[in-house]
Design a protein around this motif. Structure first.
Motif, PDB file in Angstrom:
ATOM      1  N   LEU A 124       3.511   5.850  16.541  1.00 51.33           N
ATOM      2  CA  LEU A 124       3.234   4.794  17.519  1.00 51.33           C
ATOM      3  C   LEU A 124       4.460   4.571  18.409  1.00 51.33           C
ATOM      4  CD1 LEU A 124       1.448   2.630  18.704  1.00 51.33           C
ATOM      5  CD2 LEU A 124       2.135   1.079  16.862  1.00 51.33           C
ATOM      6  N   ALA A 173       2.446  -2.026  15.391  1.00 53.34           N
ATOM      7  CA  ALA A 173       1.404  -2.483  16.321  1.00 53.34           C
ATOM      8  C   ALA A 173       1.397  -4.012  16.383  1.00 53.34           C
ATOM      9  CB  ALA A 173       0.038  -1.962  15.884  1.00 53.34           C
ATOM     10  N   ALA A 185      -1.870   5.859  23.885  1.00 48.13           N
ATOM     11  CA  ALA A 185      -1.533   4.442  24.032  1.00 48.13           C
ATOM     12  C   ALA A 185      -1.844   3.992  25.444  1.00 48.13           C
ATOM     13  CB  ALA A 185      -0.062   4.219  23.721  1.00 48.13           C
ATOM     14  N   ILE A 192      -0.868  -5.087  19.472  1.00 49.82           N
ATOM     15  CA  ILE A 192      -1.643  -3.915  19.899  1.00 49.82           C
ATOM     16  C   ILE A 192      -2.830  -3.710  18.961  1.00 49.82           C
ATOM     17  CG2 ILE A 192      -1.561  -1.390  20.044  1.00 49.82           C
ATOM     18  CD1 ILE A 192       1.443  -1.711  20.740  1.00 49.82           C
TER      19      ILE A 192
END
Ligand code: ADP
Ligand code: MG
Length: 312
Positions: free
Chosen positions: A68, A110, A133, A115
């Motif tokens: 991520l 996240a 993303a 997110i």
């Protein structure tokens, strides 16, 4: 009982949506995302392949974080605010413990940025992980590589070469205190806030994934300008400073990848508006190419950086 593809998705990758821009999350053929008036959607994707981007012994929690983080770093470099991601997983087999740890690492980061994971794909095959993303940026305000101007000052956030030294330590190079260096290699922190704060201040910006020289090189190429860097101004951690002194491998901070810091250019009149931790390392010039000023001597610095398809 073996876990099916669908219960795997439900168990490890389905959570209530939190981000106000998520209209429909995991479960349908597509997710739905709202884009407010006056904003543009910034989209990026990055893949990580076992034995190419990570070692088989990596902690799955760190891997979830890093997958991520590398994507958020791209959004950061455009000044975008991340909202949502999709996740494509190719797994050799279903290992619940591994999936639990991987999703824990991913969701921990996240959550720091509010997110949502809104969809993805799950298939069997050699371990390969992809995130796409998405983020929002005010229309026309995204920081681009192509906008550096002659006379701009060049800045970087954080320190350079830590992840590169971390990789060397992973490969057996010994240093006195490896913890912080290894942490930067395993769990880079994307400079999301910094990127947002650079809107309206920076002219051009890039995140450092392939090494400062290579990534600044993208700004130079796309802006049709050159630059001179002052080696003595490069921000180095104690560990990298010591490494450079003891090995004479002075290029490491310029060519080592995976720092995920931001490199950006700012016109001198705007430099006093900068309110983030950063260091001025050089200046944009009209003469094309990258030059390095080291101990009072300026020389051409040849382009180098990692290329997956380069023949050796
Ligand atoms: P389809 O066959 O229509 O492409 P899938 O059966 O692959 O749909 O996926 C079912 C749902 O689960 C979809 O909403 C998809 O976005 C989501 N999904 C699949 N894999 C993942 C994953 N690894 N993480 C999050 N969501 C996933
Ligand atoms: Mg599918």
């Amino acid at each position: 009982m073996a876990v099916s593809e669908f219960s795997l998705i439900k168990q490890f990758f389905t959570r209530p949506a939190k981000n106000k821009h998520t209209r429909l999350s995991v479960g349908d053929d597509c997710a739905l995302l709202s884009v407010p008036m006056g904003y543009e959607l910034a989209i990026t994707t990055d893949t990580m392949v076992e034995n190419v981007h990570f070692f088989p012994d990596v902690s799955p929690e760190d891997l979830g974080h890093k997958l991520l983080a590398v994507n958020l770093s791209d959004l950061a470099s455009m000044g975008a605010t991340p909202t949502t991601v999709t996740l494509a997983l190719t797994l050799p087999s279903i290992n619940e413990q591994w999936l639990k740890a991987f999703s824990t690492g991913l969701f921990a980061l996240a959550d720091q940025h509010n997110i949502d994971l809104i969809g993805g794909d799950t298939t069997a095959g050699p371990l390969t992980l992809t995130i796409q993303a998405m983020g929002l940026v005010k229309s026309g305000q995204a920081l681009q590589r192509s906008n550096a101007k002659v006379g701009d000052l060049i800045y970087v956030t954080g320190t350079l070469g830590d992840a590169g030294l971390g990789l060397k330590v992973k490969q057996g190079f010994q240093i006195e205190k490896p913890e912080s260096i290894l942490n930067k290699f395993n769990k880079p922190l994307p400079k999301v806030k910094e990127g947002q704060q650079l809107q309206n201040i920076a002219n051009a910006c890039v995140d450092i994934s392939d090494g400062l020289a290579a990534d600044l090189g993208h700004i130079l190429d796309m802006s049709a300008v050159g630059a001179v860097l002052n080696y003595e101004q490069l921000p180095l951690s104690e560990e990298v400073e010591q490494y450079v002194q003891s090995t004479e491998d002075w290029k490491l901070p310029l060519v080592a990848g995976e720092d995920y810091e931001l490199c950006f250019t700012v016109s001198p009149e705007k430099a006093n508006e900068l309110d983030i931790g950063c260091t001025c390392i050089g200046v944009i010039e009209e003469e094309l190419g990258l030059r390095l000023n080291k101990y009072g001597k300026t020389s051409h610095f040849k382009k180098q950086g990692f290329d997956h398809f380069k023949e050796v």
